[in-house]
Write an enzyme that holds these catalytic residues in place. Structure first.
Site, short mmCIF file in Angstrom:
data_model
loop_
_atom_site.label_atom_id
_atom_site.label_comp_id
_atom_site.label_asym_id
_atom_site.label_seq_id
_atom_site.Cartn_x
_atom_site.Cartn_y
_atom_site.Cartn_z
N MET A 92 67.40 26.99 -3.80
CA MET A 92 67.89 25.79 -4.51
C MET A 92 69.01 25.86 -5.48
O MET A 92 69.13 25.06 -6.37
CB MET A 92 66.70 25.52 -5.66
CG MET A 92 65.31 25.42 -4.79
SD MET A 92 65.50 24.25 -3.53
CE MET A 92 65.24 22.69 -4.51
N GLY A 103 58.64 30.17 0.46
CA GLY A 103 59.16 31.10 1.64
C GLY A 103 58.25 30.63 2.96
O GLY A 103 58.19 31.73 4.10
N SER A 104 57.94 29.53 3.16
CA SER A 104 57.28 29.20 4.51
C SER A 104 58.25 29.43 5.61
O SER A 104 58.02 29.86 6.89
CB SER A 104 56.52 27.93 4.14
OG SER A 104 57.31 27.02 4.42
N HIS A 158 67.01 21.56 5.72
CA HIS A 158 67.08 20.38 4.73
C HIS A 158 66.05 19.36 5.39
O HIS A 158 66.34 19.04 6.49
CB HIS A 158 68.32 19.76 4.55
CG HIS A 158 68.32 18.60 3.43
ND1 HIS A 158 67.97 19.03 2.19
CD2 HIS A 158 68.10 17.26 3.55
CE1 HIS A 158 68.02 17.68 1.48
NE2 HIS A 158 67.99 16.67 2.29
C1 GRF Z 1 61.88 23.23 2.74
O1 GRF Z 1 61.42 21.95 2.88
C2 GRF Z 1 63.29 23.29 3.03
O2 GRF Z 1 63.83 22.27 4.07
C3 GRF Z 1 63.82 22.87 1.60
O3 GRF Z 1 63.24 23.63 0.98
C4 GRF Z 1 61.95 23.65 1.41
C5 GRF Z 1 61.67 25.24 1.16
O4 GRF Z 1 60.18 25.68 1.61
N1 GRF Z 1 65.18 23.27 1.73
P1 GRF Z 1 59.76 26.96 1.81
O5 GRF Z 1 60.09 27.56 0.51
O6 GRF Z 1 60.46 27.64 2.94
O7 GRF Z 1 58.35 26.83 2.24
#
Ligand code: GRF
Length: 195
Positions: free
Chosen positions: A91, A13-14, A110
């Site tokens: 995902m 969730g960053s 992405h």
């Molecule tokens: C990110 O690298 C995004 O581009 C990809 O999944 C990752 C998710 O990271 N789709 P976070 O959960 O937002 O930290």
């Protein structure tokens, strides 16, 4: 014009946090109505909860079909008055129920320069191919994975001694800037449309 967002996640969730932080500091004209994860134990759900944002886990396995699962996701998004949906590390492939409910109003981030390196492990794919630059892309979601009109991209260099981790980290820094930037430009366009 304040854009009402629903954020779909599966893990850390960053990117959600980057959006929420920009909103809190007044730099992004948006609000987050709800964060939904298909993984009940996603750390991003805890983050949202701590920020006082409604956070819901919806387990796809509780439903007979993808349509039924997505109908529940749509119901929650609507219940929280969401206008635009942000896939931030979500995902799962998006199906017709969600696509139809938010037509051309779902965006995804992405970690590659699309159309290169779609799918899982994009940073590893980029390293293995030997590209000299990579980056991240925000695009409108369609029925095809990591496809659809591109709204924004950021580029990073790829160094000889990069590992998957070092490249991932360099791209992530750019993701956290690009995603709020694209959301702000959507908010601006909506504002112009409504005038
Ligand atoms: C990110 O690298 C995004 O581009 C990809 O999944 C990752 C998710 O990271 N789709 P976070 O959960 O937002 O930290």
């Amino acid at each position: 014009m304040t854009l009402r967002l629903g954020v779909l996640i599966s893990g850390r969730g960053s990117n959600f946090q980057a959006i929420a932080t920009e909103i809190q500091s007044g730099d992004l004209d948006a609000s987050i109505g709800v964060v939904i994860s298909n993984e009940g134990n996603a750390p991003g759900l805890d983050l949202a909860g701590k920020m006082g944002i409604p956070a819901i886990g919806i387990d796809p396995q509780r439903f007979d079909s993808r349509d039924a699962y997505e109908a529940e996701v749509v119901a929650q998004l609507r219940a929280h008055e969401v206008e635009w949906v942000v896939l931030a590390g979500y995902m799962k492939l998006v199906g017709r129920t969600l696509l139809n409910a938010f037509k051309h109003r779902i965006i995804n981030i992405h970690p590659s320069l699309l159309p290169s390196f779609k799918g899982l492990d994009a940073q590893k794919q980029a390293l293995e191919y030997g590209v000299k630059v990579s980056g991240c892309t925000v695009h409108i979601v369609t029925a095809k994975m990591d496809d659809g009109p591109i709204l924004g991209q950021r580029v990073v260099p790829v160094f000889e001694d990069d590992t998957v981790d070092s490249l991932t980290q360099r791209i992530l820094v750019q993701e956290h800037q690009l995603l709020p930037e694209v959301i702000q430009s959507i908010a601006n366009q909506q504002f112009i449309k409504k005038r």
